[in-house]
Design a protein around this motif. Sequence first.
Motif, short mmCIF file in Angstrom:
data_model
loop_
_atom_site.label_atom_id
_atom_site.label_comp_id
_atom_site.label_asym_id
_atom_site.label_seq_id
_atom_site.Cartn_x
_atom_site.Cartn_y
_atom_site.Cartn_z
N ALA A 14 78.87 28.13 -8.11
CA ALA A 14 78.43 27.91 -6.47
C ALA A 14 79.33 26.86 -5.85
O ALA A 14 79.87 27.32 -4.63
CB ALA A 14 77.13 28.07 -6.32
N ALA A 15 79.42 25.77 -6.30
CA ALA A 15 80.17 24.67 -5.77
C ALA A 15 81.64 24.84 -5.64
O ALA A 15 82.12 24.06 -4.95
CB ALA A 15 79.65 23.27 -6.48
N GLY A 16 82.23 25.82 -6.55
CA GLY A 16 83.58 25.89 -6.35
C GLY A 16 84.50 25.36 -7.38
O GLY A 16 85.86 25.29 -7.34
N ILE A 17 83.65 25.07 -8.45
CA ILE A 17 84.49 24.69 -9.66
C ILE A 17 85.49 25.64 -9.98
O ILE A 17 85.20 26.69 -10.22
CB ILE A 17 83.76 24.13 -10.88
CG1 ILE A 17 82.76 23.10 -10.57
CG2 ILE A 17 84.74 23.75 -12.05
CD1 ILE A 17 83.27 21.82 -10.15
N GLY A 18 86.80 25.58 -9.89
CA GLY A 18 87.73 26.55 -10.08
C GLY A 18 87.87 27.10 -11.51
O GLY A 18 88.10 28.66 -11.57
N THR A 19 87.66 26.36 -12.33
CA THR A 19 87.87 27.00 -13.90
C THR A 19 86.52 26.63 -14.66
O THR A 19 86.32 25.58 -14.78
CB THR A 19 89.02 26.48 -14.66
OG1 THR A 19 90.30 26.76 -14.04
CG2 THR A 19 89.14 26.92 -15.88
N ILE A 20 85.84 27.55 -14.97
CA ILE A 20 84.46 27.17 -16.07
C ILE A 20 85.15 27.85 -17.29
O ILE A 20 85.10 29.15 -17.49
CB ILE A 20 83.45 27.77 -15.18
CG1 ILE A 20 83.05 27.04 -14.04
CG2 ILE A 20 82.11 27.80 -16.30
CD1 ILE A 20 81.68 27.43 -13.19
N GLY A 21 85.03 27.16 -18.23
CA GLY A 21 85.11 27.48 -19.59
C GLY A 21 83.56 27.47 -20.28
O GLY A 21 83.13 26.65 -19.99
N ILE A 22 83.54 28.69 -21.26
CA ILE A 22 82.13 28.53 -21.73
C ILE A 22 82.28 28.88 -23.19
O ILE A 22 82.77 29.89 -23.52
CB ILE A 22 81.20 29.58 -21.13
CG1 ILE A 22 80.94 29.35 -19.64
CG2 ILE A 22 79.79 29.96 -21.90
CD1 ILE A 22 80.13 30.65 -18.91
N ILE A 23 81.68 28.12 -24.20
CA ILE A 23 81.76 28.35 -25.63
C ILE A 23 80.52 28.58 -25.94
O ILE A 23 79.54 27.83 -25.92
CB ILE A 23 82.52 27.17 -26.21
CG1 ILE A 23 82.48 27.69 -27.75
CG2 ILE A 23 81.75 25.78 -26.02
CD1 ILE A 23 83.60 26.91 -28.42
N ASP A 24 80.24 29.88 -26.70
CA ASP A 24 78.99 30.10 -27.28
C ASP A 24 79.31 31.55 -28.14
O ASP A 24 80.09 32.13 -27.85
CB ASP A 24 77.98 30.71 -25.92
CG ASP A 24 76.54 30.45 -26.44
OD1 ASP A 24 76.26 30.82 -27.65
OD2 ASP A 24 75.67 29.71 -25.69
N ASP A 25 78.60 31.41 -29.24
CA ASP A 25 78.76 32.63 -30.19
C ASP A 25 77.68 33.60 -30.17
O ASP A 25 77.60 34.49 -31.02
CB ASP A 25 79.28 32.03 -31.57
CG ASP A 25 78.22 31.40 -32.28
OD1 ASP A 25 77.17 30.94 -31.52
OD2 ASP A 25 78.25 31.12 -33.49
#
Lengths: 390, 93
Positions: free
Chosen positions: A169-180
């Motif tokens: 929402a705050a506008g972080i341009g790139t959000i990586g997510i690691i989860d299996d």
Amino acid sequence: MAAKEKRLAQLRASVPEVSPTEARRLQSEGAALIDVREPDEVAAGSPLGAHRIVRGFLELRVENSVPDLDHPVLVMCAGGVRSLFAAENLSQLGYTKVSSVVGGFNAWKNDKLPVEIPPRLTPDQRERYGRHLLMPEVGEKGQLKLINAKVLFVGAGGLGSPAAYYLAAAGIGTIGIIDDDVVDRSNLQRQILHTDDRVGMSKVKSAEITLKGLNPAVNVVAHETRLDSSNVEEIFNGYDIVVDGSDNFPTRYLVNDACVKLKIPNVHGSIFRFEGQVSVFWPNNPGNPSPCYRCLYPEPPPPEMAPSCAEAGVLGILPGVVGLLEAVETVKIILSLGDTLAGRLLHYDALRARFTELQLDRDPDCAYCSGKGEFPGYIDYAQFCSMAGA
Amino acid sequence: MSNVTVRIPTPLRSMTGGADEVTVSGATVKDALDALGAKHEGVLSKVLDAKGGVRSFVNVYLGSRNIKALGGLGAELKDGDVLAIVPAVAGGK
């Protein structure tokens, strides 16, 4: 016209003027160059590294850019006339070393001095982030930093959900997510990125749908795998900040060790029942080298000393509180705002409604962050009770 | 001898009858932890190792400072001091 000419003659007699080349030299020595032209003029190019404050707001905003009234200031417009008026305004405001750049930006360009096209928010972004733009601590410059930031979330679970949600929402341009992992109905008591109709779907996929739904401009990078010593560096490389929302000791130590090695700030949160801990582990913190996780706890507990699976459990709202504290710290790091929790551990006791701050000290002999000796390498600790606190 | 409060972390509360704080007396941190162990069986071995040192995955704070920075288990206590036992916690999901 006579009045204008007379006034200009007075200003030329009182305001020091410098050539563009001299201005560039002074700027390289630390002087603040302020481009006071209108936004449509600036959009076509502006001196490299200049502050851009439109003349109409100059007195209101200049102190955000140049807080010290005795700091040398160079004022520039297009041709060197408006900057004379603006320079006088700044002198009246209390600035003691103000000059106007002769010939303005036109002369700067003719002299082949360095120019940049300032990055700008689009009208769409301007609307979406309007409440950020109203705060001088964020503003357009800060919002652009958020948009250019790359943040990796370890775990799209209890902590990662609220943190990634608000940071999207705050506008972080790139959000990586690691989860299996895949979404389980028992996750939905707290993992707010996921929904009932996505039970069985991979968590990173589900997270992407929610985050994109909230802010389609966010680039979500899905790492659908389990973190281990063989992939941790490859995955972490290129991210500015890692937000640790993992649920087991082996992963937390891998996160710490890779962040130390790659010099990435590690925003840490952990929860157990009604209790939470938040900190920032950041040995490379500019100006304030801070401890890493191993300075605090050199080794994970052996399985028999860790809370048993039977004791696992967490108030569903608690990771919301702790994950959002991690999100706030993340934004502060990106914007270089305030004092982060680097060097401090914030402990939250929900039942007492009490926050306690503990001071964390660097271990001068820490095997990982002290800089003494070789990097010891990554360790794949044995997994045990990954349910603890999960 | 000083009267101090020891804050018990959630994972150890099963050994203190659910209490999140225990009041004990002692001149030093070591005294206070021994007094805690005397009151509640089983707690001490979770905090201290066989040689009597603080375990590597546990920290003990006196006020806001780690006792390591205050002279360790021998750090002296005064009335009203707060000791906090803070173990590593991994949960996040």
